[in-house]
Design a protein around this motif. Structure first.
Motif, PDB file in Angstrom:
ATOM      1  N   MET A  38       0.824  -1.211   0.000  1.00 32.40           N
ATOM      2  CA  MET A  38       0.000   0.000   0.000  1.00 32.40           C
ATOM      3  C   MET A  38       0.859   1.262   0.000  1.00 32.40           C
ATOM      4  N   GLY A  39       0.309   2.314  -0.598  1.00 29.24           N
ATOM      5  CA  GLY A  39       1.040   3.572  -0.642  1.00 29.24           C
ATOM      6  C   GLY A  39       0.126   4.768  -0.451  1.00 29.24           C
ATOM      7  N   TRP A  40       0.728   5.876  -0.088  1.00 26.98           N
ATOM      8  CA  TRP A  40       0.071   7.181  -0.054  1.00 26.98           C
ATOM      9  C   TRP A  40       0.808   8.094  -1.030  1.00 26.98           C
ATOM     10  N   PHE A  41       0.035   8.806  -1.823  1.00 24.92           N
ATOM     11  CA  PHE A  41       0.546   9.821  -2.730  1.00 24.92           C
ATOM     12  C   PHE A  41      -0.170  11.133  -2.428  1.00 24.92           C
ATOM     13  N   ARG A  42       0.347  12.224  -2.952  1.00 28.19           N
ATOM     14  CA  ARG A  42      -0.339  13.502  -2.811  1.00 28.19           C
ATOM     15  C   ARG A  42      -0.148  14.328  -4.072  1.00 28.19           C
ATOM     16  N   GLN A  43      -1.120  15.215  -4.281  1.00 27.37           N
ATOM     17  CA  GLN A  43      -1.063  16.084  -5.454  1.00 27.37           C
ATOM     18  C   GLN A  43      -1.506  17.479  -5.062  1.00 27.37           C
ATOM     19  N   ALA A  44      -0.587  18.425  -5.194  1.00 28.40           N
ATOM     20  CA  ALA A  44      -0.880  19.824  -4.933  1.00 28.40           C
ATOM     21  C   ALA A  44      -1.347  20.483  -6.235  1.00 28.40           C
ATOM     22  N   PRO A  45      -2.064  21.599  -6.145  1.00 31.80           N
ATOM     23  CA  PRO A  45      -2.557  22.268  -7.358  1.00 31.80           C
ATOM     24  C   PRO A  45      -1.423  22.615  -8.309  1.00 31.80           C
ATOM     25  N   GLY A  46      -1.587  22.231  -9.565  1.00 38.13           N
ATOM     26  CA  GLY A  46      -0.599  22.550 -10.579  1.00 38.13           C
ATOM     27  C   GLY A  46       0.646  21.686 -10.560  1.00 38.13           C
ATOM     28  N   LYS A  47       0.654  20.662  -9.700  1.00 33.73           N
ATOM     29  CA  LYS A  47       1.834  19.797  -9.591  1.00 33.73           C
ATOM     30  C   LYS A  47       1.478  18.350  -9.907  1.00 33.73           C
ATOM     31  N   GLU A  48       2.520  17.557 -10.171  1.00 33.96           N
ATOM     32  CA  GLU A  48       2.340  16.145 -10.414  1.00 33.96           C
ATOM     33  C   GLU A  48       2.014  15.416  -9.107  1.00 33.96           C
ATOM     34  N   ASN A 104       2.546  14.480  11.367  1.00 35.01           N
ATOM     35  CA  ASN A 104       2.887  15.404  12.446  1.00 35.01           C
ATOM     36  C   ASN A 104       3.731  16.552  11.909  1.00 35.01           C
ATOM     37  N   SER A 105       3.833  17.601  12.688  1.00 41.06           N
ATOM     38  CA  SER A 105       4.647  18.768  12.323  1.00 41.06           C
ATOM     39  C   SER A 105       4.337  19.231  10.904  1.00 41.06           C
ATOM     40  N   LEU A 106       3.075  19.358  10.611  1.00 41.17           N
ATOM     41  CA  LEU A 106       2.651  19.696   9.259  1.00 41.17           C
ATOM     42  C   LEU A 106       3.114  21.085   8.856  1.00 41.17           C
ATOM     43  N   LYS A 107       3.412  21.208   7.578  1.00 43.91           N
ATOM     44  CA  LYS A 107       3.893  22.453   6.992  1.00 43.91           C
ATOM     45  C   LYS A 107       2.937  22.893   5.892  1.00 43.91           C
ATOM     46  N   PRO A 108       2.917  24.182   5.568  1.00 47.55           N
ATOM     47  CA  PRO A 108       2.046  24.631   4.459  1.00 47.55           C
ATOM     48  C   PRO A 108       2.320  23.892   3.161  1.00 47.55           C
ATOM     49  N   GLU A 109       3.558  23.499   2.929  1.00 45.09           N
ATOM     50  CA  GLU A 109       3.885  22.779   1.692  1.00 45.09           C
ATOM     51  C   GLU A 109       3.354  21.347   1.663  1.00 45.09           C
ATOM     52  N   ASP A 110       2.790  20.888   2.769  1.00 46.68           N
ATOM     53  CA  ASP A 110       2.128  19.581   2.778  1.00 46.68           C
ATOM     54  C   ASP A 110       0.699  19.663   2.250  1.00 46.68           C
ATOM     55  N   THR A 111       0.221  20.860   1.989  1.00 44.43           N
ATOM     56  CA  THR A 111      -1.127  21.042   1.466  1.00 44.43           C
ATOM     57  C   THR A 111      -1.283  20.348   0.118  1.00 44.43           C
ATOM     58  N   ALA A 112      -2.271  19.463   0.019  1.00 47.64           N
ATOM     59  CA  ALA A 112      -2.484  18.677  -1.200  1.00 47.64           C
ATOM     60  C   ALA A 112      -3.706  17.787  -1.005  1.00 47.64           C
ATOM     61  N   VAL A 113      -4.110  17.160  -2.089  1.00 46.65           N
ATOM     62  CA  VAL A 113      -5.061  16.048  -1.990  1.00 46.65           C
ATOM     63  C   VAL A 113      -4.230  14.782  -1.804  1.00 46.65           C
ATOM     64  N   TYR A 114      -4.577  14.015  -0.793  1.00 46.03           N
ATOM     65  CA  TYR A 114      -3.838  12.801  -0.471  1.00 46.03           C
ATOM     66  C   TYR A 114      -4.633  11.584  -0.933  1.00 46.03           C
ATOM     67  N   TYR A 115      -3.927  10.689  -1.622  1.00 42.03           N
ATOM     68  CA  TYR A 115      -4.542   9.496  -2.198  1.00 42.03           C
ATOM     69  C   TYR A 115      -3.929   8.235  -1.605  1.00 42.03           C
ATOM     70  N   CYS A 116      -4.782   7.286  -1.333  1.00 43.89           N
ATOM     71  CA  CYS A 116      -4.374   5.946  -0.933  1.00 43.89           C
ATOM     72  C   CYS A 116      -4.332   5.085  -2.199  1.00 43.89           C
ATOM     73  N   ALA A 117      -3.362   4.181  -2.294  1.00 48.13           N
ATOM     74  CA  ALA A 117      -3.226   3.360  -3.488  1.00 48.13           C
ATOM     75  C   ALA A 117      -2.747   1.961  -3.123  1.00 48.13           C
ATOM     76  N   ALA A 118      -3.098   1.006  -3.988  1.00 47.08           N
ATOM     77  CA  ALA A 118      -2.738  -0.399  -3.762  1.00 47.08           C
ATOM     78  C   ALA A 118      -2.026  -0.955  -4.984  1.00 47.08           C
ATOM     79  N   THR A 119      -0.990  -1.737  -4.724  1.00 51.14           N
ATOM     80  CA  THR A 119      -0.274  -2.389  -5.815  1.00 51.14           C
ATOM     81  C   THR A 119      -0.108  -3.870  -5.521  1.00 51.14           C
ATOM     82  N   PRO A 120      -0.322  -4.716  -6.546  1.00 51.81           N
ATOM     83  CA  PRO A 120      -0.120  -6.150  -6.365  1.00 51.81           C
ATOM     84  C   PRO A 120       1.330  -6.576  -6.598  1.00 51.81           C
ATOM     85  N   LEU A 121       2.190  -5.620  -6.917  1.00 53.74           N
ATOM     86  CA  LEU A 121       3.588  -5.952  -7.148  1.00 53.74           C
ATOM     87  C   LEU A 121       4.192  -6.609  -5.922  1.00 53.74           C
TER      88      LEU A 121
END
Length: 124
Positions: free
Chosen positions: A34-44, A84-101
């Motif tokens: 399992m993984g977590w990813f994030r995407q901020a506006p205008g970024k990958e 923890n210790s969140l920063k403004p640059e952590d602002t994003a949509v956070y996605y949970c993801a699953a891989t069978p690898l």
């Protein structure tokens, strides 16, 4: 494929904490890394953290190492991201993801199932 639903996002001040949750249903959860990813506006969309099937291995992006902790509960079909210790640059949509690898994935295209995302906003 497994179905994923994230929750726990919100608005927090810099220095604060949030705990994201991801509920899985469908195929056997324990076969997925399992993984977590994030995407901020205008970024990958970028890798944040990952955890192996048995929780034997955890992996983090350098930007969150020491502040975020990924964990999972296979009995409950859940994966978590303690932030923890969140920063403004952590602002994003956070996605949970699953891989069978068999190995941990660090790239978006290595994951086959995604949640809808949860918004995290950190104010300065």
């Amino acid at each position: 494929q497994v179905q994923l639903v994230e929750s726990g996002g919100g608005l927090v001040q810099a220095g604060g904490s949030l705990r994201l949750s991801c509920a899985a249903s469908g195929r056997t959860f324990s076969v997925y890394n399992m993984g977590w990813f994030r995407q901020a506006p205008g970024k990958e969309r970028e890798f944040v953290a990952a955890i192996s099937r048995s929780s034997g291995g955890t992996y983090y992006a350098d930007s969150v190492k020491g502040r975020f902790t990924i964990s999972r509960d296979n009995a409950k079909n859940m994966v978590y991201l303690q932030m923890n210790s969140l920063k403004p640059e952590d602002t994003a949509v956070y996605y949970c993801a699953a891989t069978p690898l068999l190995r941990i994935g660090f790239r978006r295209n290595e994951y086959e199932s995604w949640g809808q995302g949860t918004q995290v906003t950190v104010s300065s």
